[in-house]
Motif scaffolding. Structure first.
Motif, PDB file in Angstrom:
ATOM      1  N   TRP A  46     -17.176 129.857   0.514  1.00  0.00           N
ATOM      2  CA  TRP A  46     -18.132 129.028  -0.226  1.00  0.00           C
ATOM      3  C   TRP A  46     -19.740 128.926   0.176  1.00  0.00           C
ATOM      4  O   TRP A  46     -20.371 128.455  -0.305  1.00  0.00           O
ATOM      5  CB  TRP A  46     -17.414 127.450   0.007  1.00  0.00           C
ATOM      6  CG  TRP A  46     -17.354 126.786   1.445  1.00  0.00           C
ATOM      7  CD1 TRP A  46     -18.267 126.517   2.165  1.00  0.00           C
ATOM      8  CD2 TRP A  46     -16.264 126.354   1.990  1.00  0.00           C
ATOM      9  NE1 TRP A  46     -17.955 125.810   3.238  1.00  0.00           N
ATOM     10  CE2 TRP A  46     -16.709 125.849   3.264  1.00  0.00           C
ATOM     11  CE3 TRP A  46     -15.017 126.420   1.826  1.00  0.00           C
ATOM     12  CZ2 TRP A  46     -15.921 125.158   4.111  1.00  0.00           C
ATOM     13  CZ3 TRP A  46     -14.112 125.737   2.737  1.00  0.00           C
ATOM     14  CH2 TRP A  46     -14.773 125.155   3.839  1.00  0.00           C
ATOM     15  N   ASN A  47     -19.758 129.626   1.369  1.00  0.00           N
ATOM     16  CA  ASN A  47     -20.932 129.559   1.859  1.00  0.00           C
ATOM     17  C   ASN A  47     -21.736 131.118   1.308  1.00  0.00           C
ATOM     18  O   ASN A  47     -23.116 131.098   1.334  1.00  0.00           O
ATOM     19  CB  ASN A  47     -21.115 129.646   3.580  1.00  0.00           C
ATOM     20  CG  ASN A  47     -22.706 129.417   4.044  1.00  0.00           C
ATOM     21  OD1 ASN A  47     -23.363 128.855   3.583  1.00  0.00           O
ATOM     22  ND2 ASN A  47     -22.718 130.159   5.137  1.00  0.00           N
ATOM     23  N   ARG A  48     -20.968 132.041   1.245  1.00  0.00           N
ATOM     24  CA  ARG A  48     -21.350 133.457   1.040  1.00  0.00           C
ATOM     25  C   ARG A  48     -21.501 134.063  -0.532  1.00  0.00           C
ATOM     26  O   ARG A  48     -22.169 134.759  -0.835  1.00  0.00           O
ATOM     27  CB  ARG A  48     -20.918 134.489   2.164  1.00  0.00           C
ATOM     28  CG  ARG A  48     -21.686 134.172   3.385  1.00  0.00           C
ATOM     29  CD  ARG A  48     -21.083 135.180   4.544  1.00  0.00           C
ATOM     30  NE  ARG A  48     -21.659 135.173   5.646  1.00  0.00           N
ATOM     31  CZ  ARG A  48     -21.773 135.810   6.755  1.00  0.00           C
ATOM     32  NH1 ARG A  48     -21.104 137.074   6.620  1.00  0.00           N
ATOM     33  NH2 ARG A  48     -22.109 135.544   7.872  1.00  0.00           N
ATOM     34  N   THR A  49     -20.084 133.781  -0.847  1.00  0.00           N
ATOM     35  CA  THR A  49     -19.655 134.267  -2.283  1.00  0.00           C
ATOM     36  C   THR A  49     -19.208 133.000  -3.289  1.00  0.00           C
ATOM     37  O   THR A  49     -20.312 132.468  -3.702  1.00  0.00           O
ATOM     38  CB  THR A  49     -18.560 135.413  -1.972  1.00  0.00           C
ATOM     39  OG1 THR A  49     -17.539 134.773  -1.219  1.00  0.00           O
ATOM     40  CG2 THR A  49     -19.250 136.625  -1.518  1.00  0.00           C
ATOM     41  N   ALA A  50     -17.948 132.829  -3.203  1.00  0.00           N
ATOM     42  CA  ALA A  50     -17.377 131.429  -3.895  1.00  0.00           C
ATOM     43  C   ALA A  50     -16.049 131.292  -3.601  1.00  0.00           C
ATOM     44  O   ALA A  50     -15.109 132.469  -3.007  1.00  0.00           O
ATOM     45  CB  ALA A  50     -17.561 131.898  -5.417  1.00  0.00           C
ATOM     46  N   GLY A 162     -19.938 127.965  -4.575  1.00  0.00           N
ATOM     47  CA  GLY A 162     -20.576 128.865  -3.767  1.00  0.00           C
ATOM     48  C   GLY A 162     -21.578 129.591  -4.758  1.00  0.00           C
ATOM     49  O   GLY A 162     -21.983 129.288  -5.787  1.00  0.00           O
ATOM     50  N   PRO A 163     -22.603 130.389  -4.014  1.00  0.00           N
ATOM     51  CA  PRO A 163     -23.814 130.822  -4.728  1.00  0.00           C
ATOM     52  C   PRO A 163     -23.455 131.830  -5.990  1.00  0.00           C
ATOM     53  O   PRO A 163     -24.278 132.101  -6.660  1.00  0.00           O
ATOM     54  CB  PRO A 163     -24.380 131.696  -3.526  1.00  0.00           C
ATOM     55  CG  PRO A 163     -23.245 132.007  -2.374  1.00  0.00           C
ATOM     56  CD  PRO A 163     -22.343 130.704  -2.458  1.00  0.00           C
ATOM     57  N   ASN A 164     -22.212 132.240  -5.885  1.00  0.00           N
ATOM     58  CA  ASN A 164     -21.646 133.212  -7.110  1.00  0.00           C
ATOM     59  C   ASN A 164     -21.024 132.471  -8.184  1.00  0.00           C
ATOM     60  O   ASN A 164     -20.479 133.172  -9.126  1.00  0.00           O
ATOM     61  CB  ASN A 164     -20.867 134.335  -6.730  1.00  0.00           C
ATOM     62  CG  ASN A 164     -21.704 135.269  -5.832  1.00  0.00           C
ATOM     63  OD1 ASN A 164     -22.980 135.346  -5.941  1.00  0.00           O
ATOM     64  ND2 ASN A 164     -21.170 136.246  -5.080  1.00  0.00           N
ATOM     65  N   ASN A 199     -20.985 119.229 -12.969  1.00  0.00           N
ATOM     66  CA  ASN A 199     -21.887 119.959 -11.860  1.00  0.00           C
ATOM     67  C   ASN A 199     -22.119 119.097 -10.567  1.00  0.00           C
ATOM     68  O   ASN A 199     -22.781 118.112 -10.693  1.00  0.00           O
ATOM     69  CB  ASN A 199     -23.124 120.347 -12.447  1.00  0.00           C
ATOM     70  CG  ASN A 199     -24.314 120.898 -11.504  1.00  0.00           C
ATOM     71  OD1 ASN A 199     -23.686 121.263 -10.272  1.00  0.00           O
ATOM     72  ND2 ASN A 199     -25.644 121.307 -11.828  1.00  0.00           N
ATOM     73  N   HIS A 200     -21.403 119.427  -9.552  1.00  0.00           N
ATOM     74  CA  HIS A 200     -21.577 118.543  -8.215  1.00  0.00           C
ATOM     75  C   HIS A 200     -21.054 119.626  -7.279  1.00  0.00           C
ATOM     76  O   HIS A 200     -20.486 120.769  -7.420  1.00  0.00           O
ATOM     77  CB  HIS A 200     -20.704 117.446  -8.229  1.00  0.00           C
ATOM     78  CG  HIS A 200     -19.310 117.670  -7.909  1.00  0.00           C
ATOM     79  ND1 HIS A 200     -18.875 117.265  -6.533  1.00  0.00           N
ATOM     80  CD2 HIS A 200     -18.640 118.071  -8.680  1.00  0.00           C
ATOM     81  CE1 HIS A 200     -17.543 117.660  -6.761  1.00  0.00           C
ATOM     82  NE2 HIS A 200     -17.166 118.127  -7.895  1.00  0.00           N
ATOM     83  N   THR A 201     -21.519 119.359  -6.004  1.00  0.00           N
ATOM     84  CA  THR A 201     -21.191 120.295  -4.888  1.00  0.00           C
ATOM     85  C   THR A 201     -20.476 119.714  -3.984  1.00  0.00           C
ATOM     86  O   THR A 201     -20.559 118.197  -3.400  1.00  0.00           O
ATOM     87  CB  THR A 201     -22.484 120.631  -4.409  1.00  0.00           C
ATOM     88  OG1 THR A 201     -22.215 121.439  -3.104  1.00  0.00           O
ATOM     89  CG2 THR A 201     -23.242 119.580  -3.684  1.00  0.00           C
ATOM     90  N   MET A 202     -19.399 120.349  -3.381  1.00  0.00           N
ATOM     91  CA  MET A 202     -18.489 119.889  -2.216  1.00  0.00           C
ATOM     92  C   MET A 202     -19.070 120.168  -0.642  1.00  0.00           C
ATOM     93  O   MET A 202     -18.988 119.724   0.275  1.00  0.00           O
ATOM     94  CB  MET A 202     -17.326 120.463  -2.382  1.00  0.00           C
ATOM     95  CG  MET A 202     -16.330 119.988  -3.436  1.00  0.00           C
ATOM     96  SD  MET A 202     -14.700 120.797  -3.709  1.00  0.00           S
ATOM     97  CE  MET A 202     -13.949 120.579  -1.953  1.00  0.00           C
ATOM     98  N   MET A 210     -25.832 124.874 -10.210  1.00  0.00           N
ATOM     99  CA  MET A 210     -24.564 124.936 -10.442  1.00  0.00           C
ATOM    100  C   MET A 210     -23.858 126.008  -9.383  1.00  0.00           C
ATOM    101  O   MET A 210     -23.179 126.849  -9.745  1.00  0.00           O
ATOM    102  CB  MET A 210     -24.524 125.794 -11.901  1.00  0.00           C
ATOM    103  CG  MET A 210     -24.696 124.764 -13.124  1.00  0.00           C
ATOM    104  SD  MET A 210     -24.824 125.605 -14.896  1.00  0.00           S
ATOM    105  CE  MET A 210     -23.059 125.983 -15.227  1.00  0.00           C
ATOM    106  N   THR A 211     -24.197 125.619  -8.363  1.00  0.00           N
ATOM    107  CA  THR A 211     -23.199 126.116  -7.182  1.00  0.00           C
ATOM    108  C   THR A 211     -22.078 125.700  -6.980  1.00  0.00           C
ATOM    109  O   THR A 211     -21.048 126.083  -6.109  1.00  0.00           O
ATOM    110  CB  THR A 211     -24.008 126.008  -5.701  1.00  0.00           C
ATOM    111  OG1 THR A 211     -24.365 124.921  -5.736  1.00  0.00           O
ATOM    112  CG2 THR A 211     -25.310 127.123  -6.036  1.00  0.00           C
ATOM    113  N   GLY A 212     -21.517 124.408  -7.533  1.00  0.00           N
ATOM    114  CA  GLY A 212     -20.429 123.783  -7.673  1.00  0.00           C
ATOM    115  C   GLY A 212     -19.919 123.203  -9.003  1.00  0.00           C
ATOM    116  O   GLY A 212     -20.662 122.203  -9.366  1.00  0.00           O
TER     117      GLY A 212
END
Length: 451
Positions: A46-50, A162-164, A199-202, A210-212
């Motif tokens: 979740w920090n580097r890919t998804a 994640g960033p992807n 669209n939100h982030t955990m 849109m990372t989450g």
């Protein structure tokens, strides 16, 4: 004598704090596979890919539909509802009449007169009670979490983080999608099925593009949508996340999670306790940690304690407003992160495994919580400075950390504190607690995310 309600159970137990402390249940259940690869790589993803979490089973969903649905939410929540409606969402915060915290959940605006409240049972139950007893023209439909309904659900719910995340969505969709504003709901198709997404982030910084995304739709569509996401995500390093990694997201994001709801005392709350079932969540939850009091009100919190004053709006009347206005100018606690000392954690782990009769309380890895409500003492010297609610190890932090609430004067970056790990007098009667001795763990206060 059998109990019919939470109130009956409290009267029979004699003390709600002791009732919860010795309750024979452990941590909140996440009824899905523990690991799909290993929890370390799932955390790192979740920090580097998804990472993709299946949230379809562990949360309570309650639907409110009718001409009074919006008025109901405005009457019970701290949040403002001036601009709320279809395809909007917000973290709904509810308190009792004295301004003490009951719970939070995510409110989805499915239509201007149809809302879905999703989360642990605490906030959905309180809002459903108000709807059913407050004379509102609202139809209430419950979709219980799977441990309470034999595993069947009305909808699926997938969190892609994640960033992807956006790259995966666009490949699964077959092309670009419209950008969704933060805490808004958008619509697109996956595998030919219509999907709605919040669209939100955990984990991470709110508002990043849109990372989450929390995607949901009819349960019958779940297999096809999941397959589309996993297939599209293969080239982008997507990992499916399990129930070992899942609850540790809250430690990185700063969500305290389950806290003792302010419902167990007070005459104004008695009708609600009589409405709640004796076998329900609030009546069956457990209380753990080194903070101990026989007065359940010592466990109650205010919105300031949890950082929820950021959504508190005195723009209309709502349950608890008068009390909160009186509290506004008083000293408060502040939500922070505690970064635990690596050497002290290593010592506690070793003492839990090799300590013999003087063993420490075992630190579950990666999520070091053993009760529904976890309250550990935080000290500065011998002085109480606050409470720690949930602790975990994550590879992104590189050690143990917890979400805590600390006196405002002490809530400064770099403040050294001590967390007391383990329970008094060798531990409570909970089956999840082995006999042990308490041990101190040094920690450092951080007012910004650790990752």
């Amino acid at each position: 004598m059998s109990s019919k309600s939470l109130e009956d159970k409290i009267q029979q137990a004699g003390n709600p704090a002791r009732m919860l402390r010795d309750a024979p249940v452990g941590v909140y259940a996440f009824p899905f596979r523990g690991e799909y690869s290993n929890w370390r790589d799932e955390q790192e993803a979740w920090n580097r890919t998804a990472v993709l979490f299946d949230q379809s089973f562990h949360m309570t969903d309650v639907y409110f539909e009718g001409p009074d649905a919006r008025r109901l939410m405005s009457d019970v929540a701290l949040n403002s509802f001036r601009t709320f409606g279809k395809n909007k969402a917000k973290q709904l915060i509810v308190c009792n009449h004295d301004g003490r915290f009951i719970g939070d959940a995510i409110l989805f605006g499915l239509a201007d007169d149809k809302f879905q409240l999703v989360g642990t049972p605490l906030a959905p139950n309180w809002v459903a009670y108000q709807a059913e007893t407050g004379g509102y023209d609202v139809e209430v439909t419950r979709d219980e979490r799977s441990v309470d309904n034999g595993g069947k659900r009305r909808t699926y719910r997938y969190q892609l983080q994640g960033p992807n995340a956006l790259k995966i969505i666009e490949k699964a969709h077959g092309g670009p999608t419209d950008r969704i504003k933060f805490f808004n709901i958008g619509e697109f198709t996956l595998a030919g099925r219509p999907v709605r997404a919040l669209n939100h982030t955990m984990i991470g910084i709110p508002g990043q593009e849109m990372t989450g995304l929390e995607m949901f739709g009819p349960a019958d569509d779940a297999p096809a949508v999941l397959d589309a996401l996993l297939t599209a995500g293969a080239e982008f390093g997507l990992r499916q996340g399990g129930s070992l990694a899942y609850p540790t997201t809250g430690v990185e994001s700063g969500w305290a999670g389950l806290c003792v709801p302010a419902i167990y005392t007070g005459e104004r709350m008695k009708p609600y306790r009589e409405w709640l079932r004796a076998e329900g969540f609030e009546a069956s939850a457990s209380l753990g940690g080194s903070f101990t009091s026989d007065d359940i009100e010592d466990y109650y919190l205010t919105p300031w304690d949890l950082g929820y004053d950021r959504v508190l709006k005195f723009d209309r009347d709502f349950i608890g407003r008068a009390a909160l206005e009186e509290l506004a100018d008083q000293p408060h606690r502040k939500e922070v992160w505690l970064r635990w000392n690596d050497d002290d954690v290593a010592r506690a782990v070793a003492a839990s495994l090799f300590g013999g009769k003087d063993r420490a309380k075992y630190l579950d890895i990666p999520y070091s919580v053993y009760a529904t409500f976890q309250y550990d003492k935080v000290l500065i010297g011998d002085r109480p400075a606050g409470l720690s609610f949930k602790g975990a190890y994550t590879v992104n932090i590189g050690g143990w950390a917890s979400v805590a609430s600390i006196d405002e004067a002490d809530a400064q970056d770099g403040t050294d504190v001590t967390l007391v790990w383990g329970e008094e007098n060798g531990g409570s009667a909970k089956p999840s607690v082995e006999r042990h001795v308490q041990t101190p763990i040094r920690a450092t206060v951080h007012t910004t995310p650790l990752v």
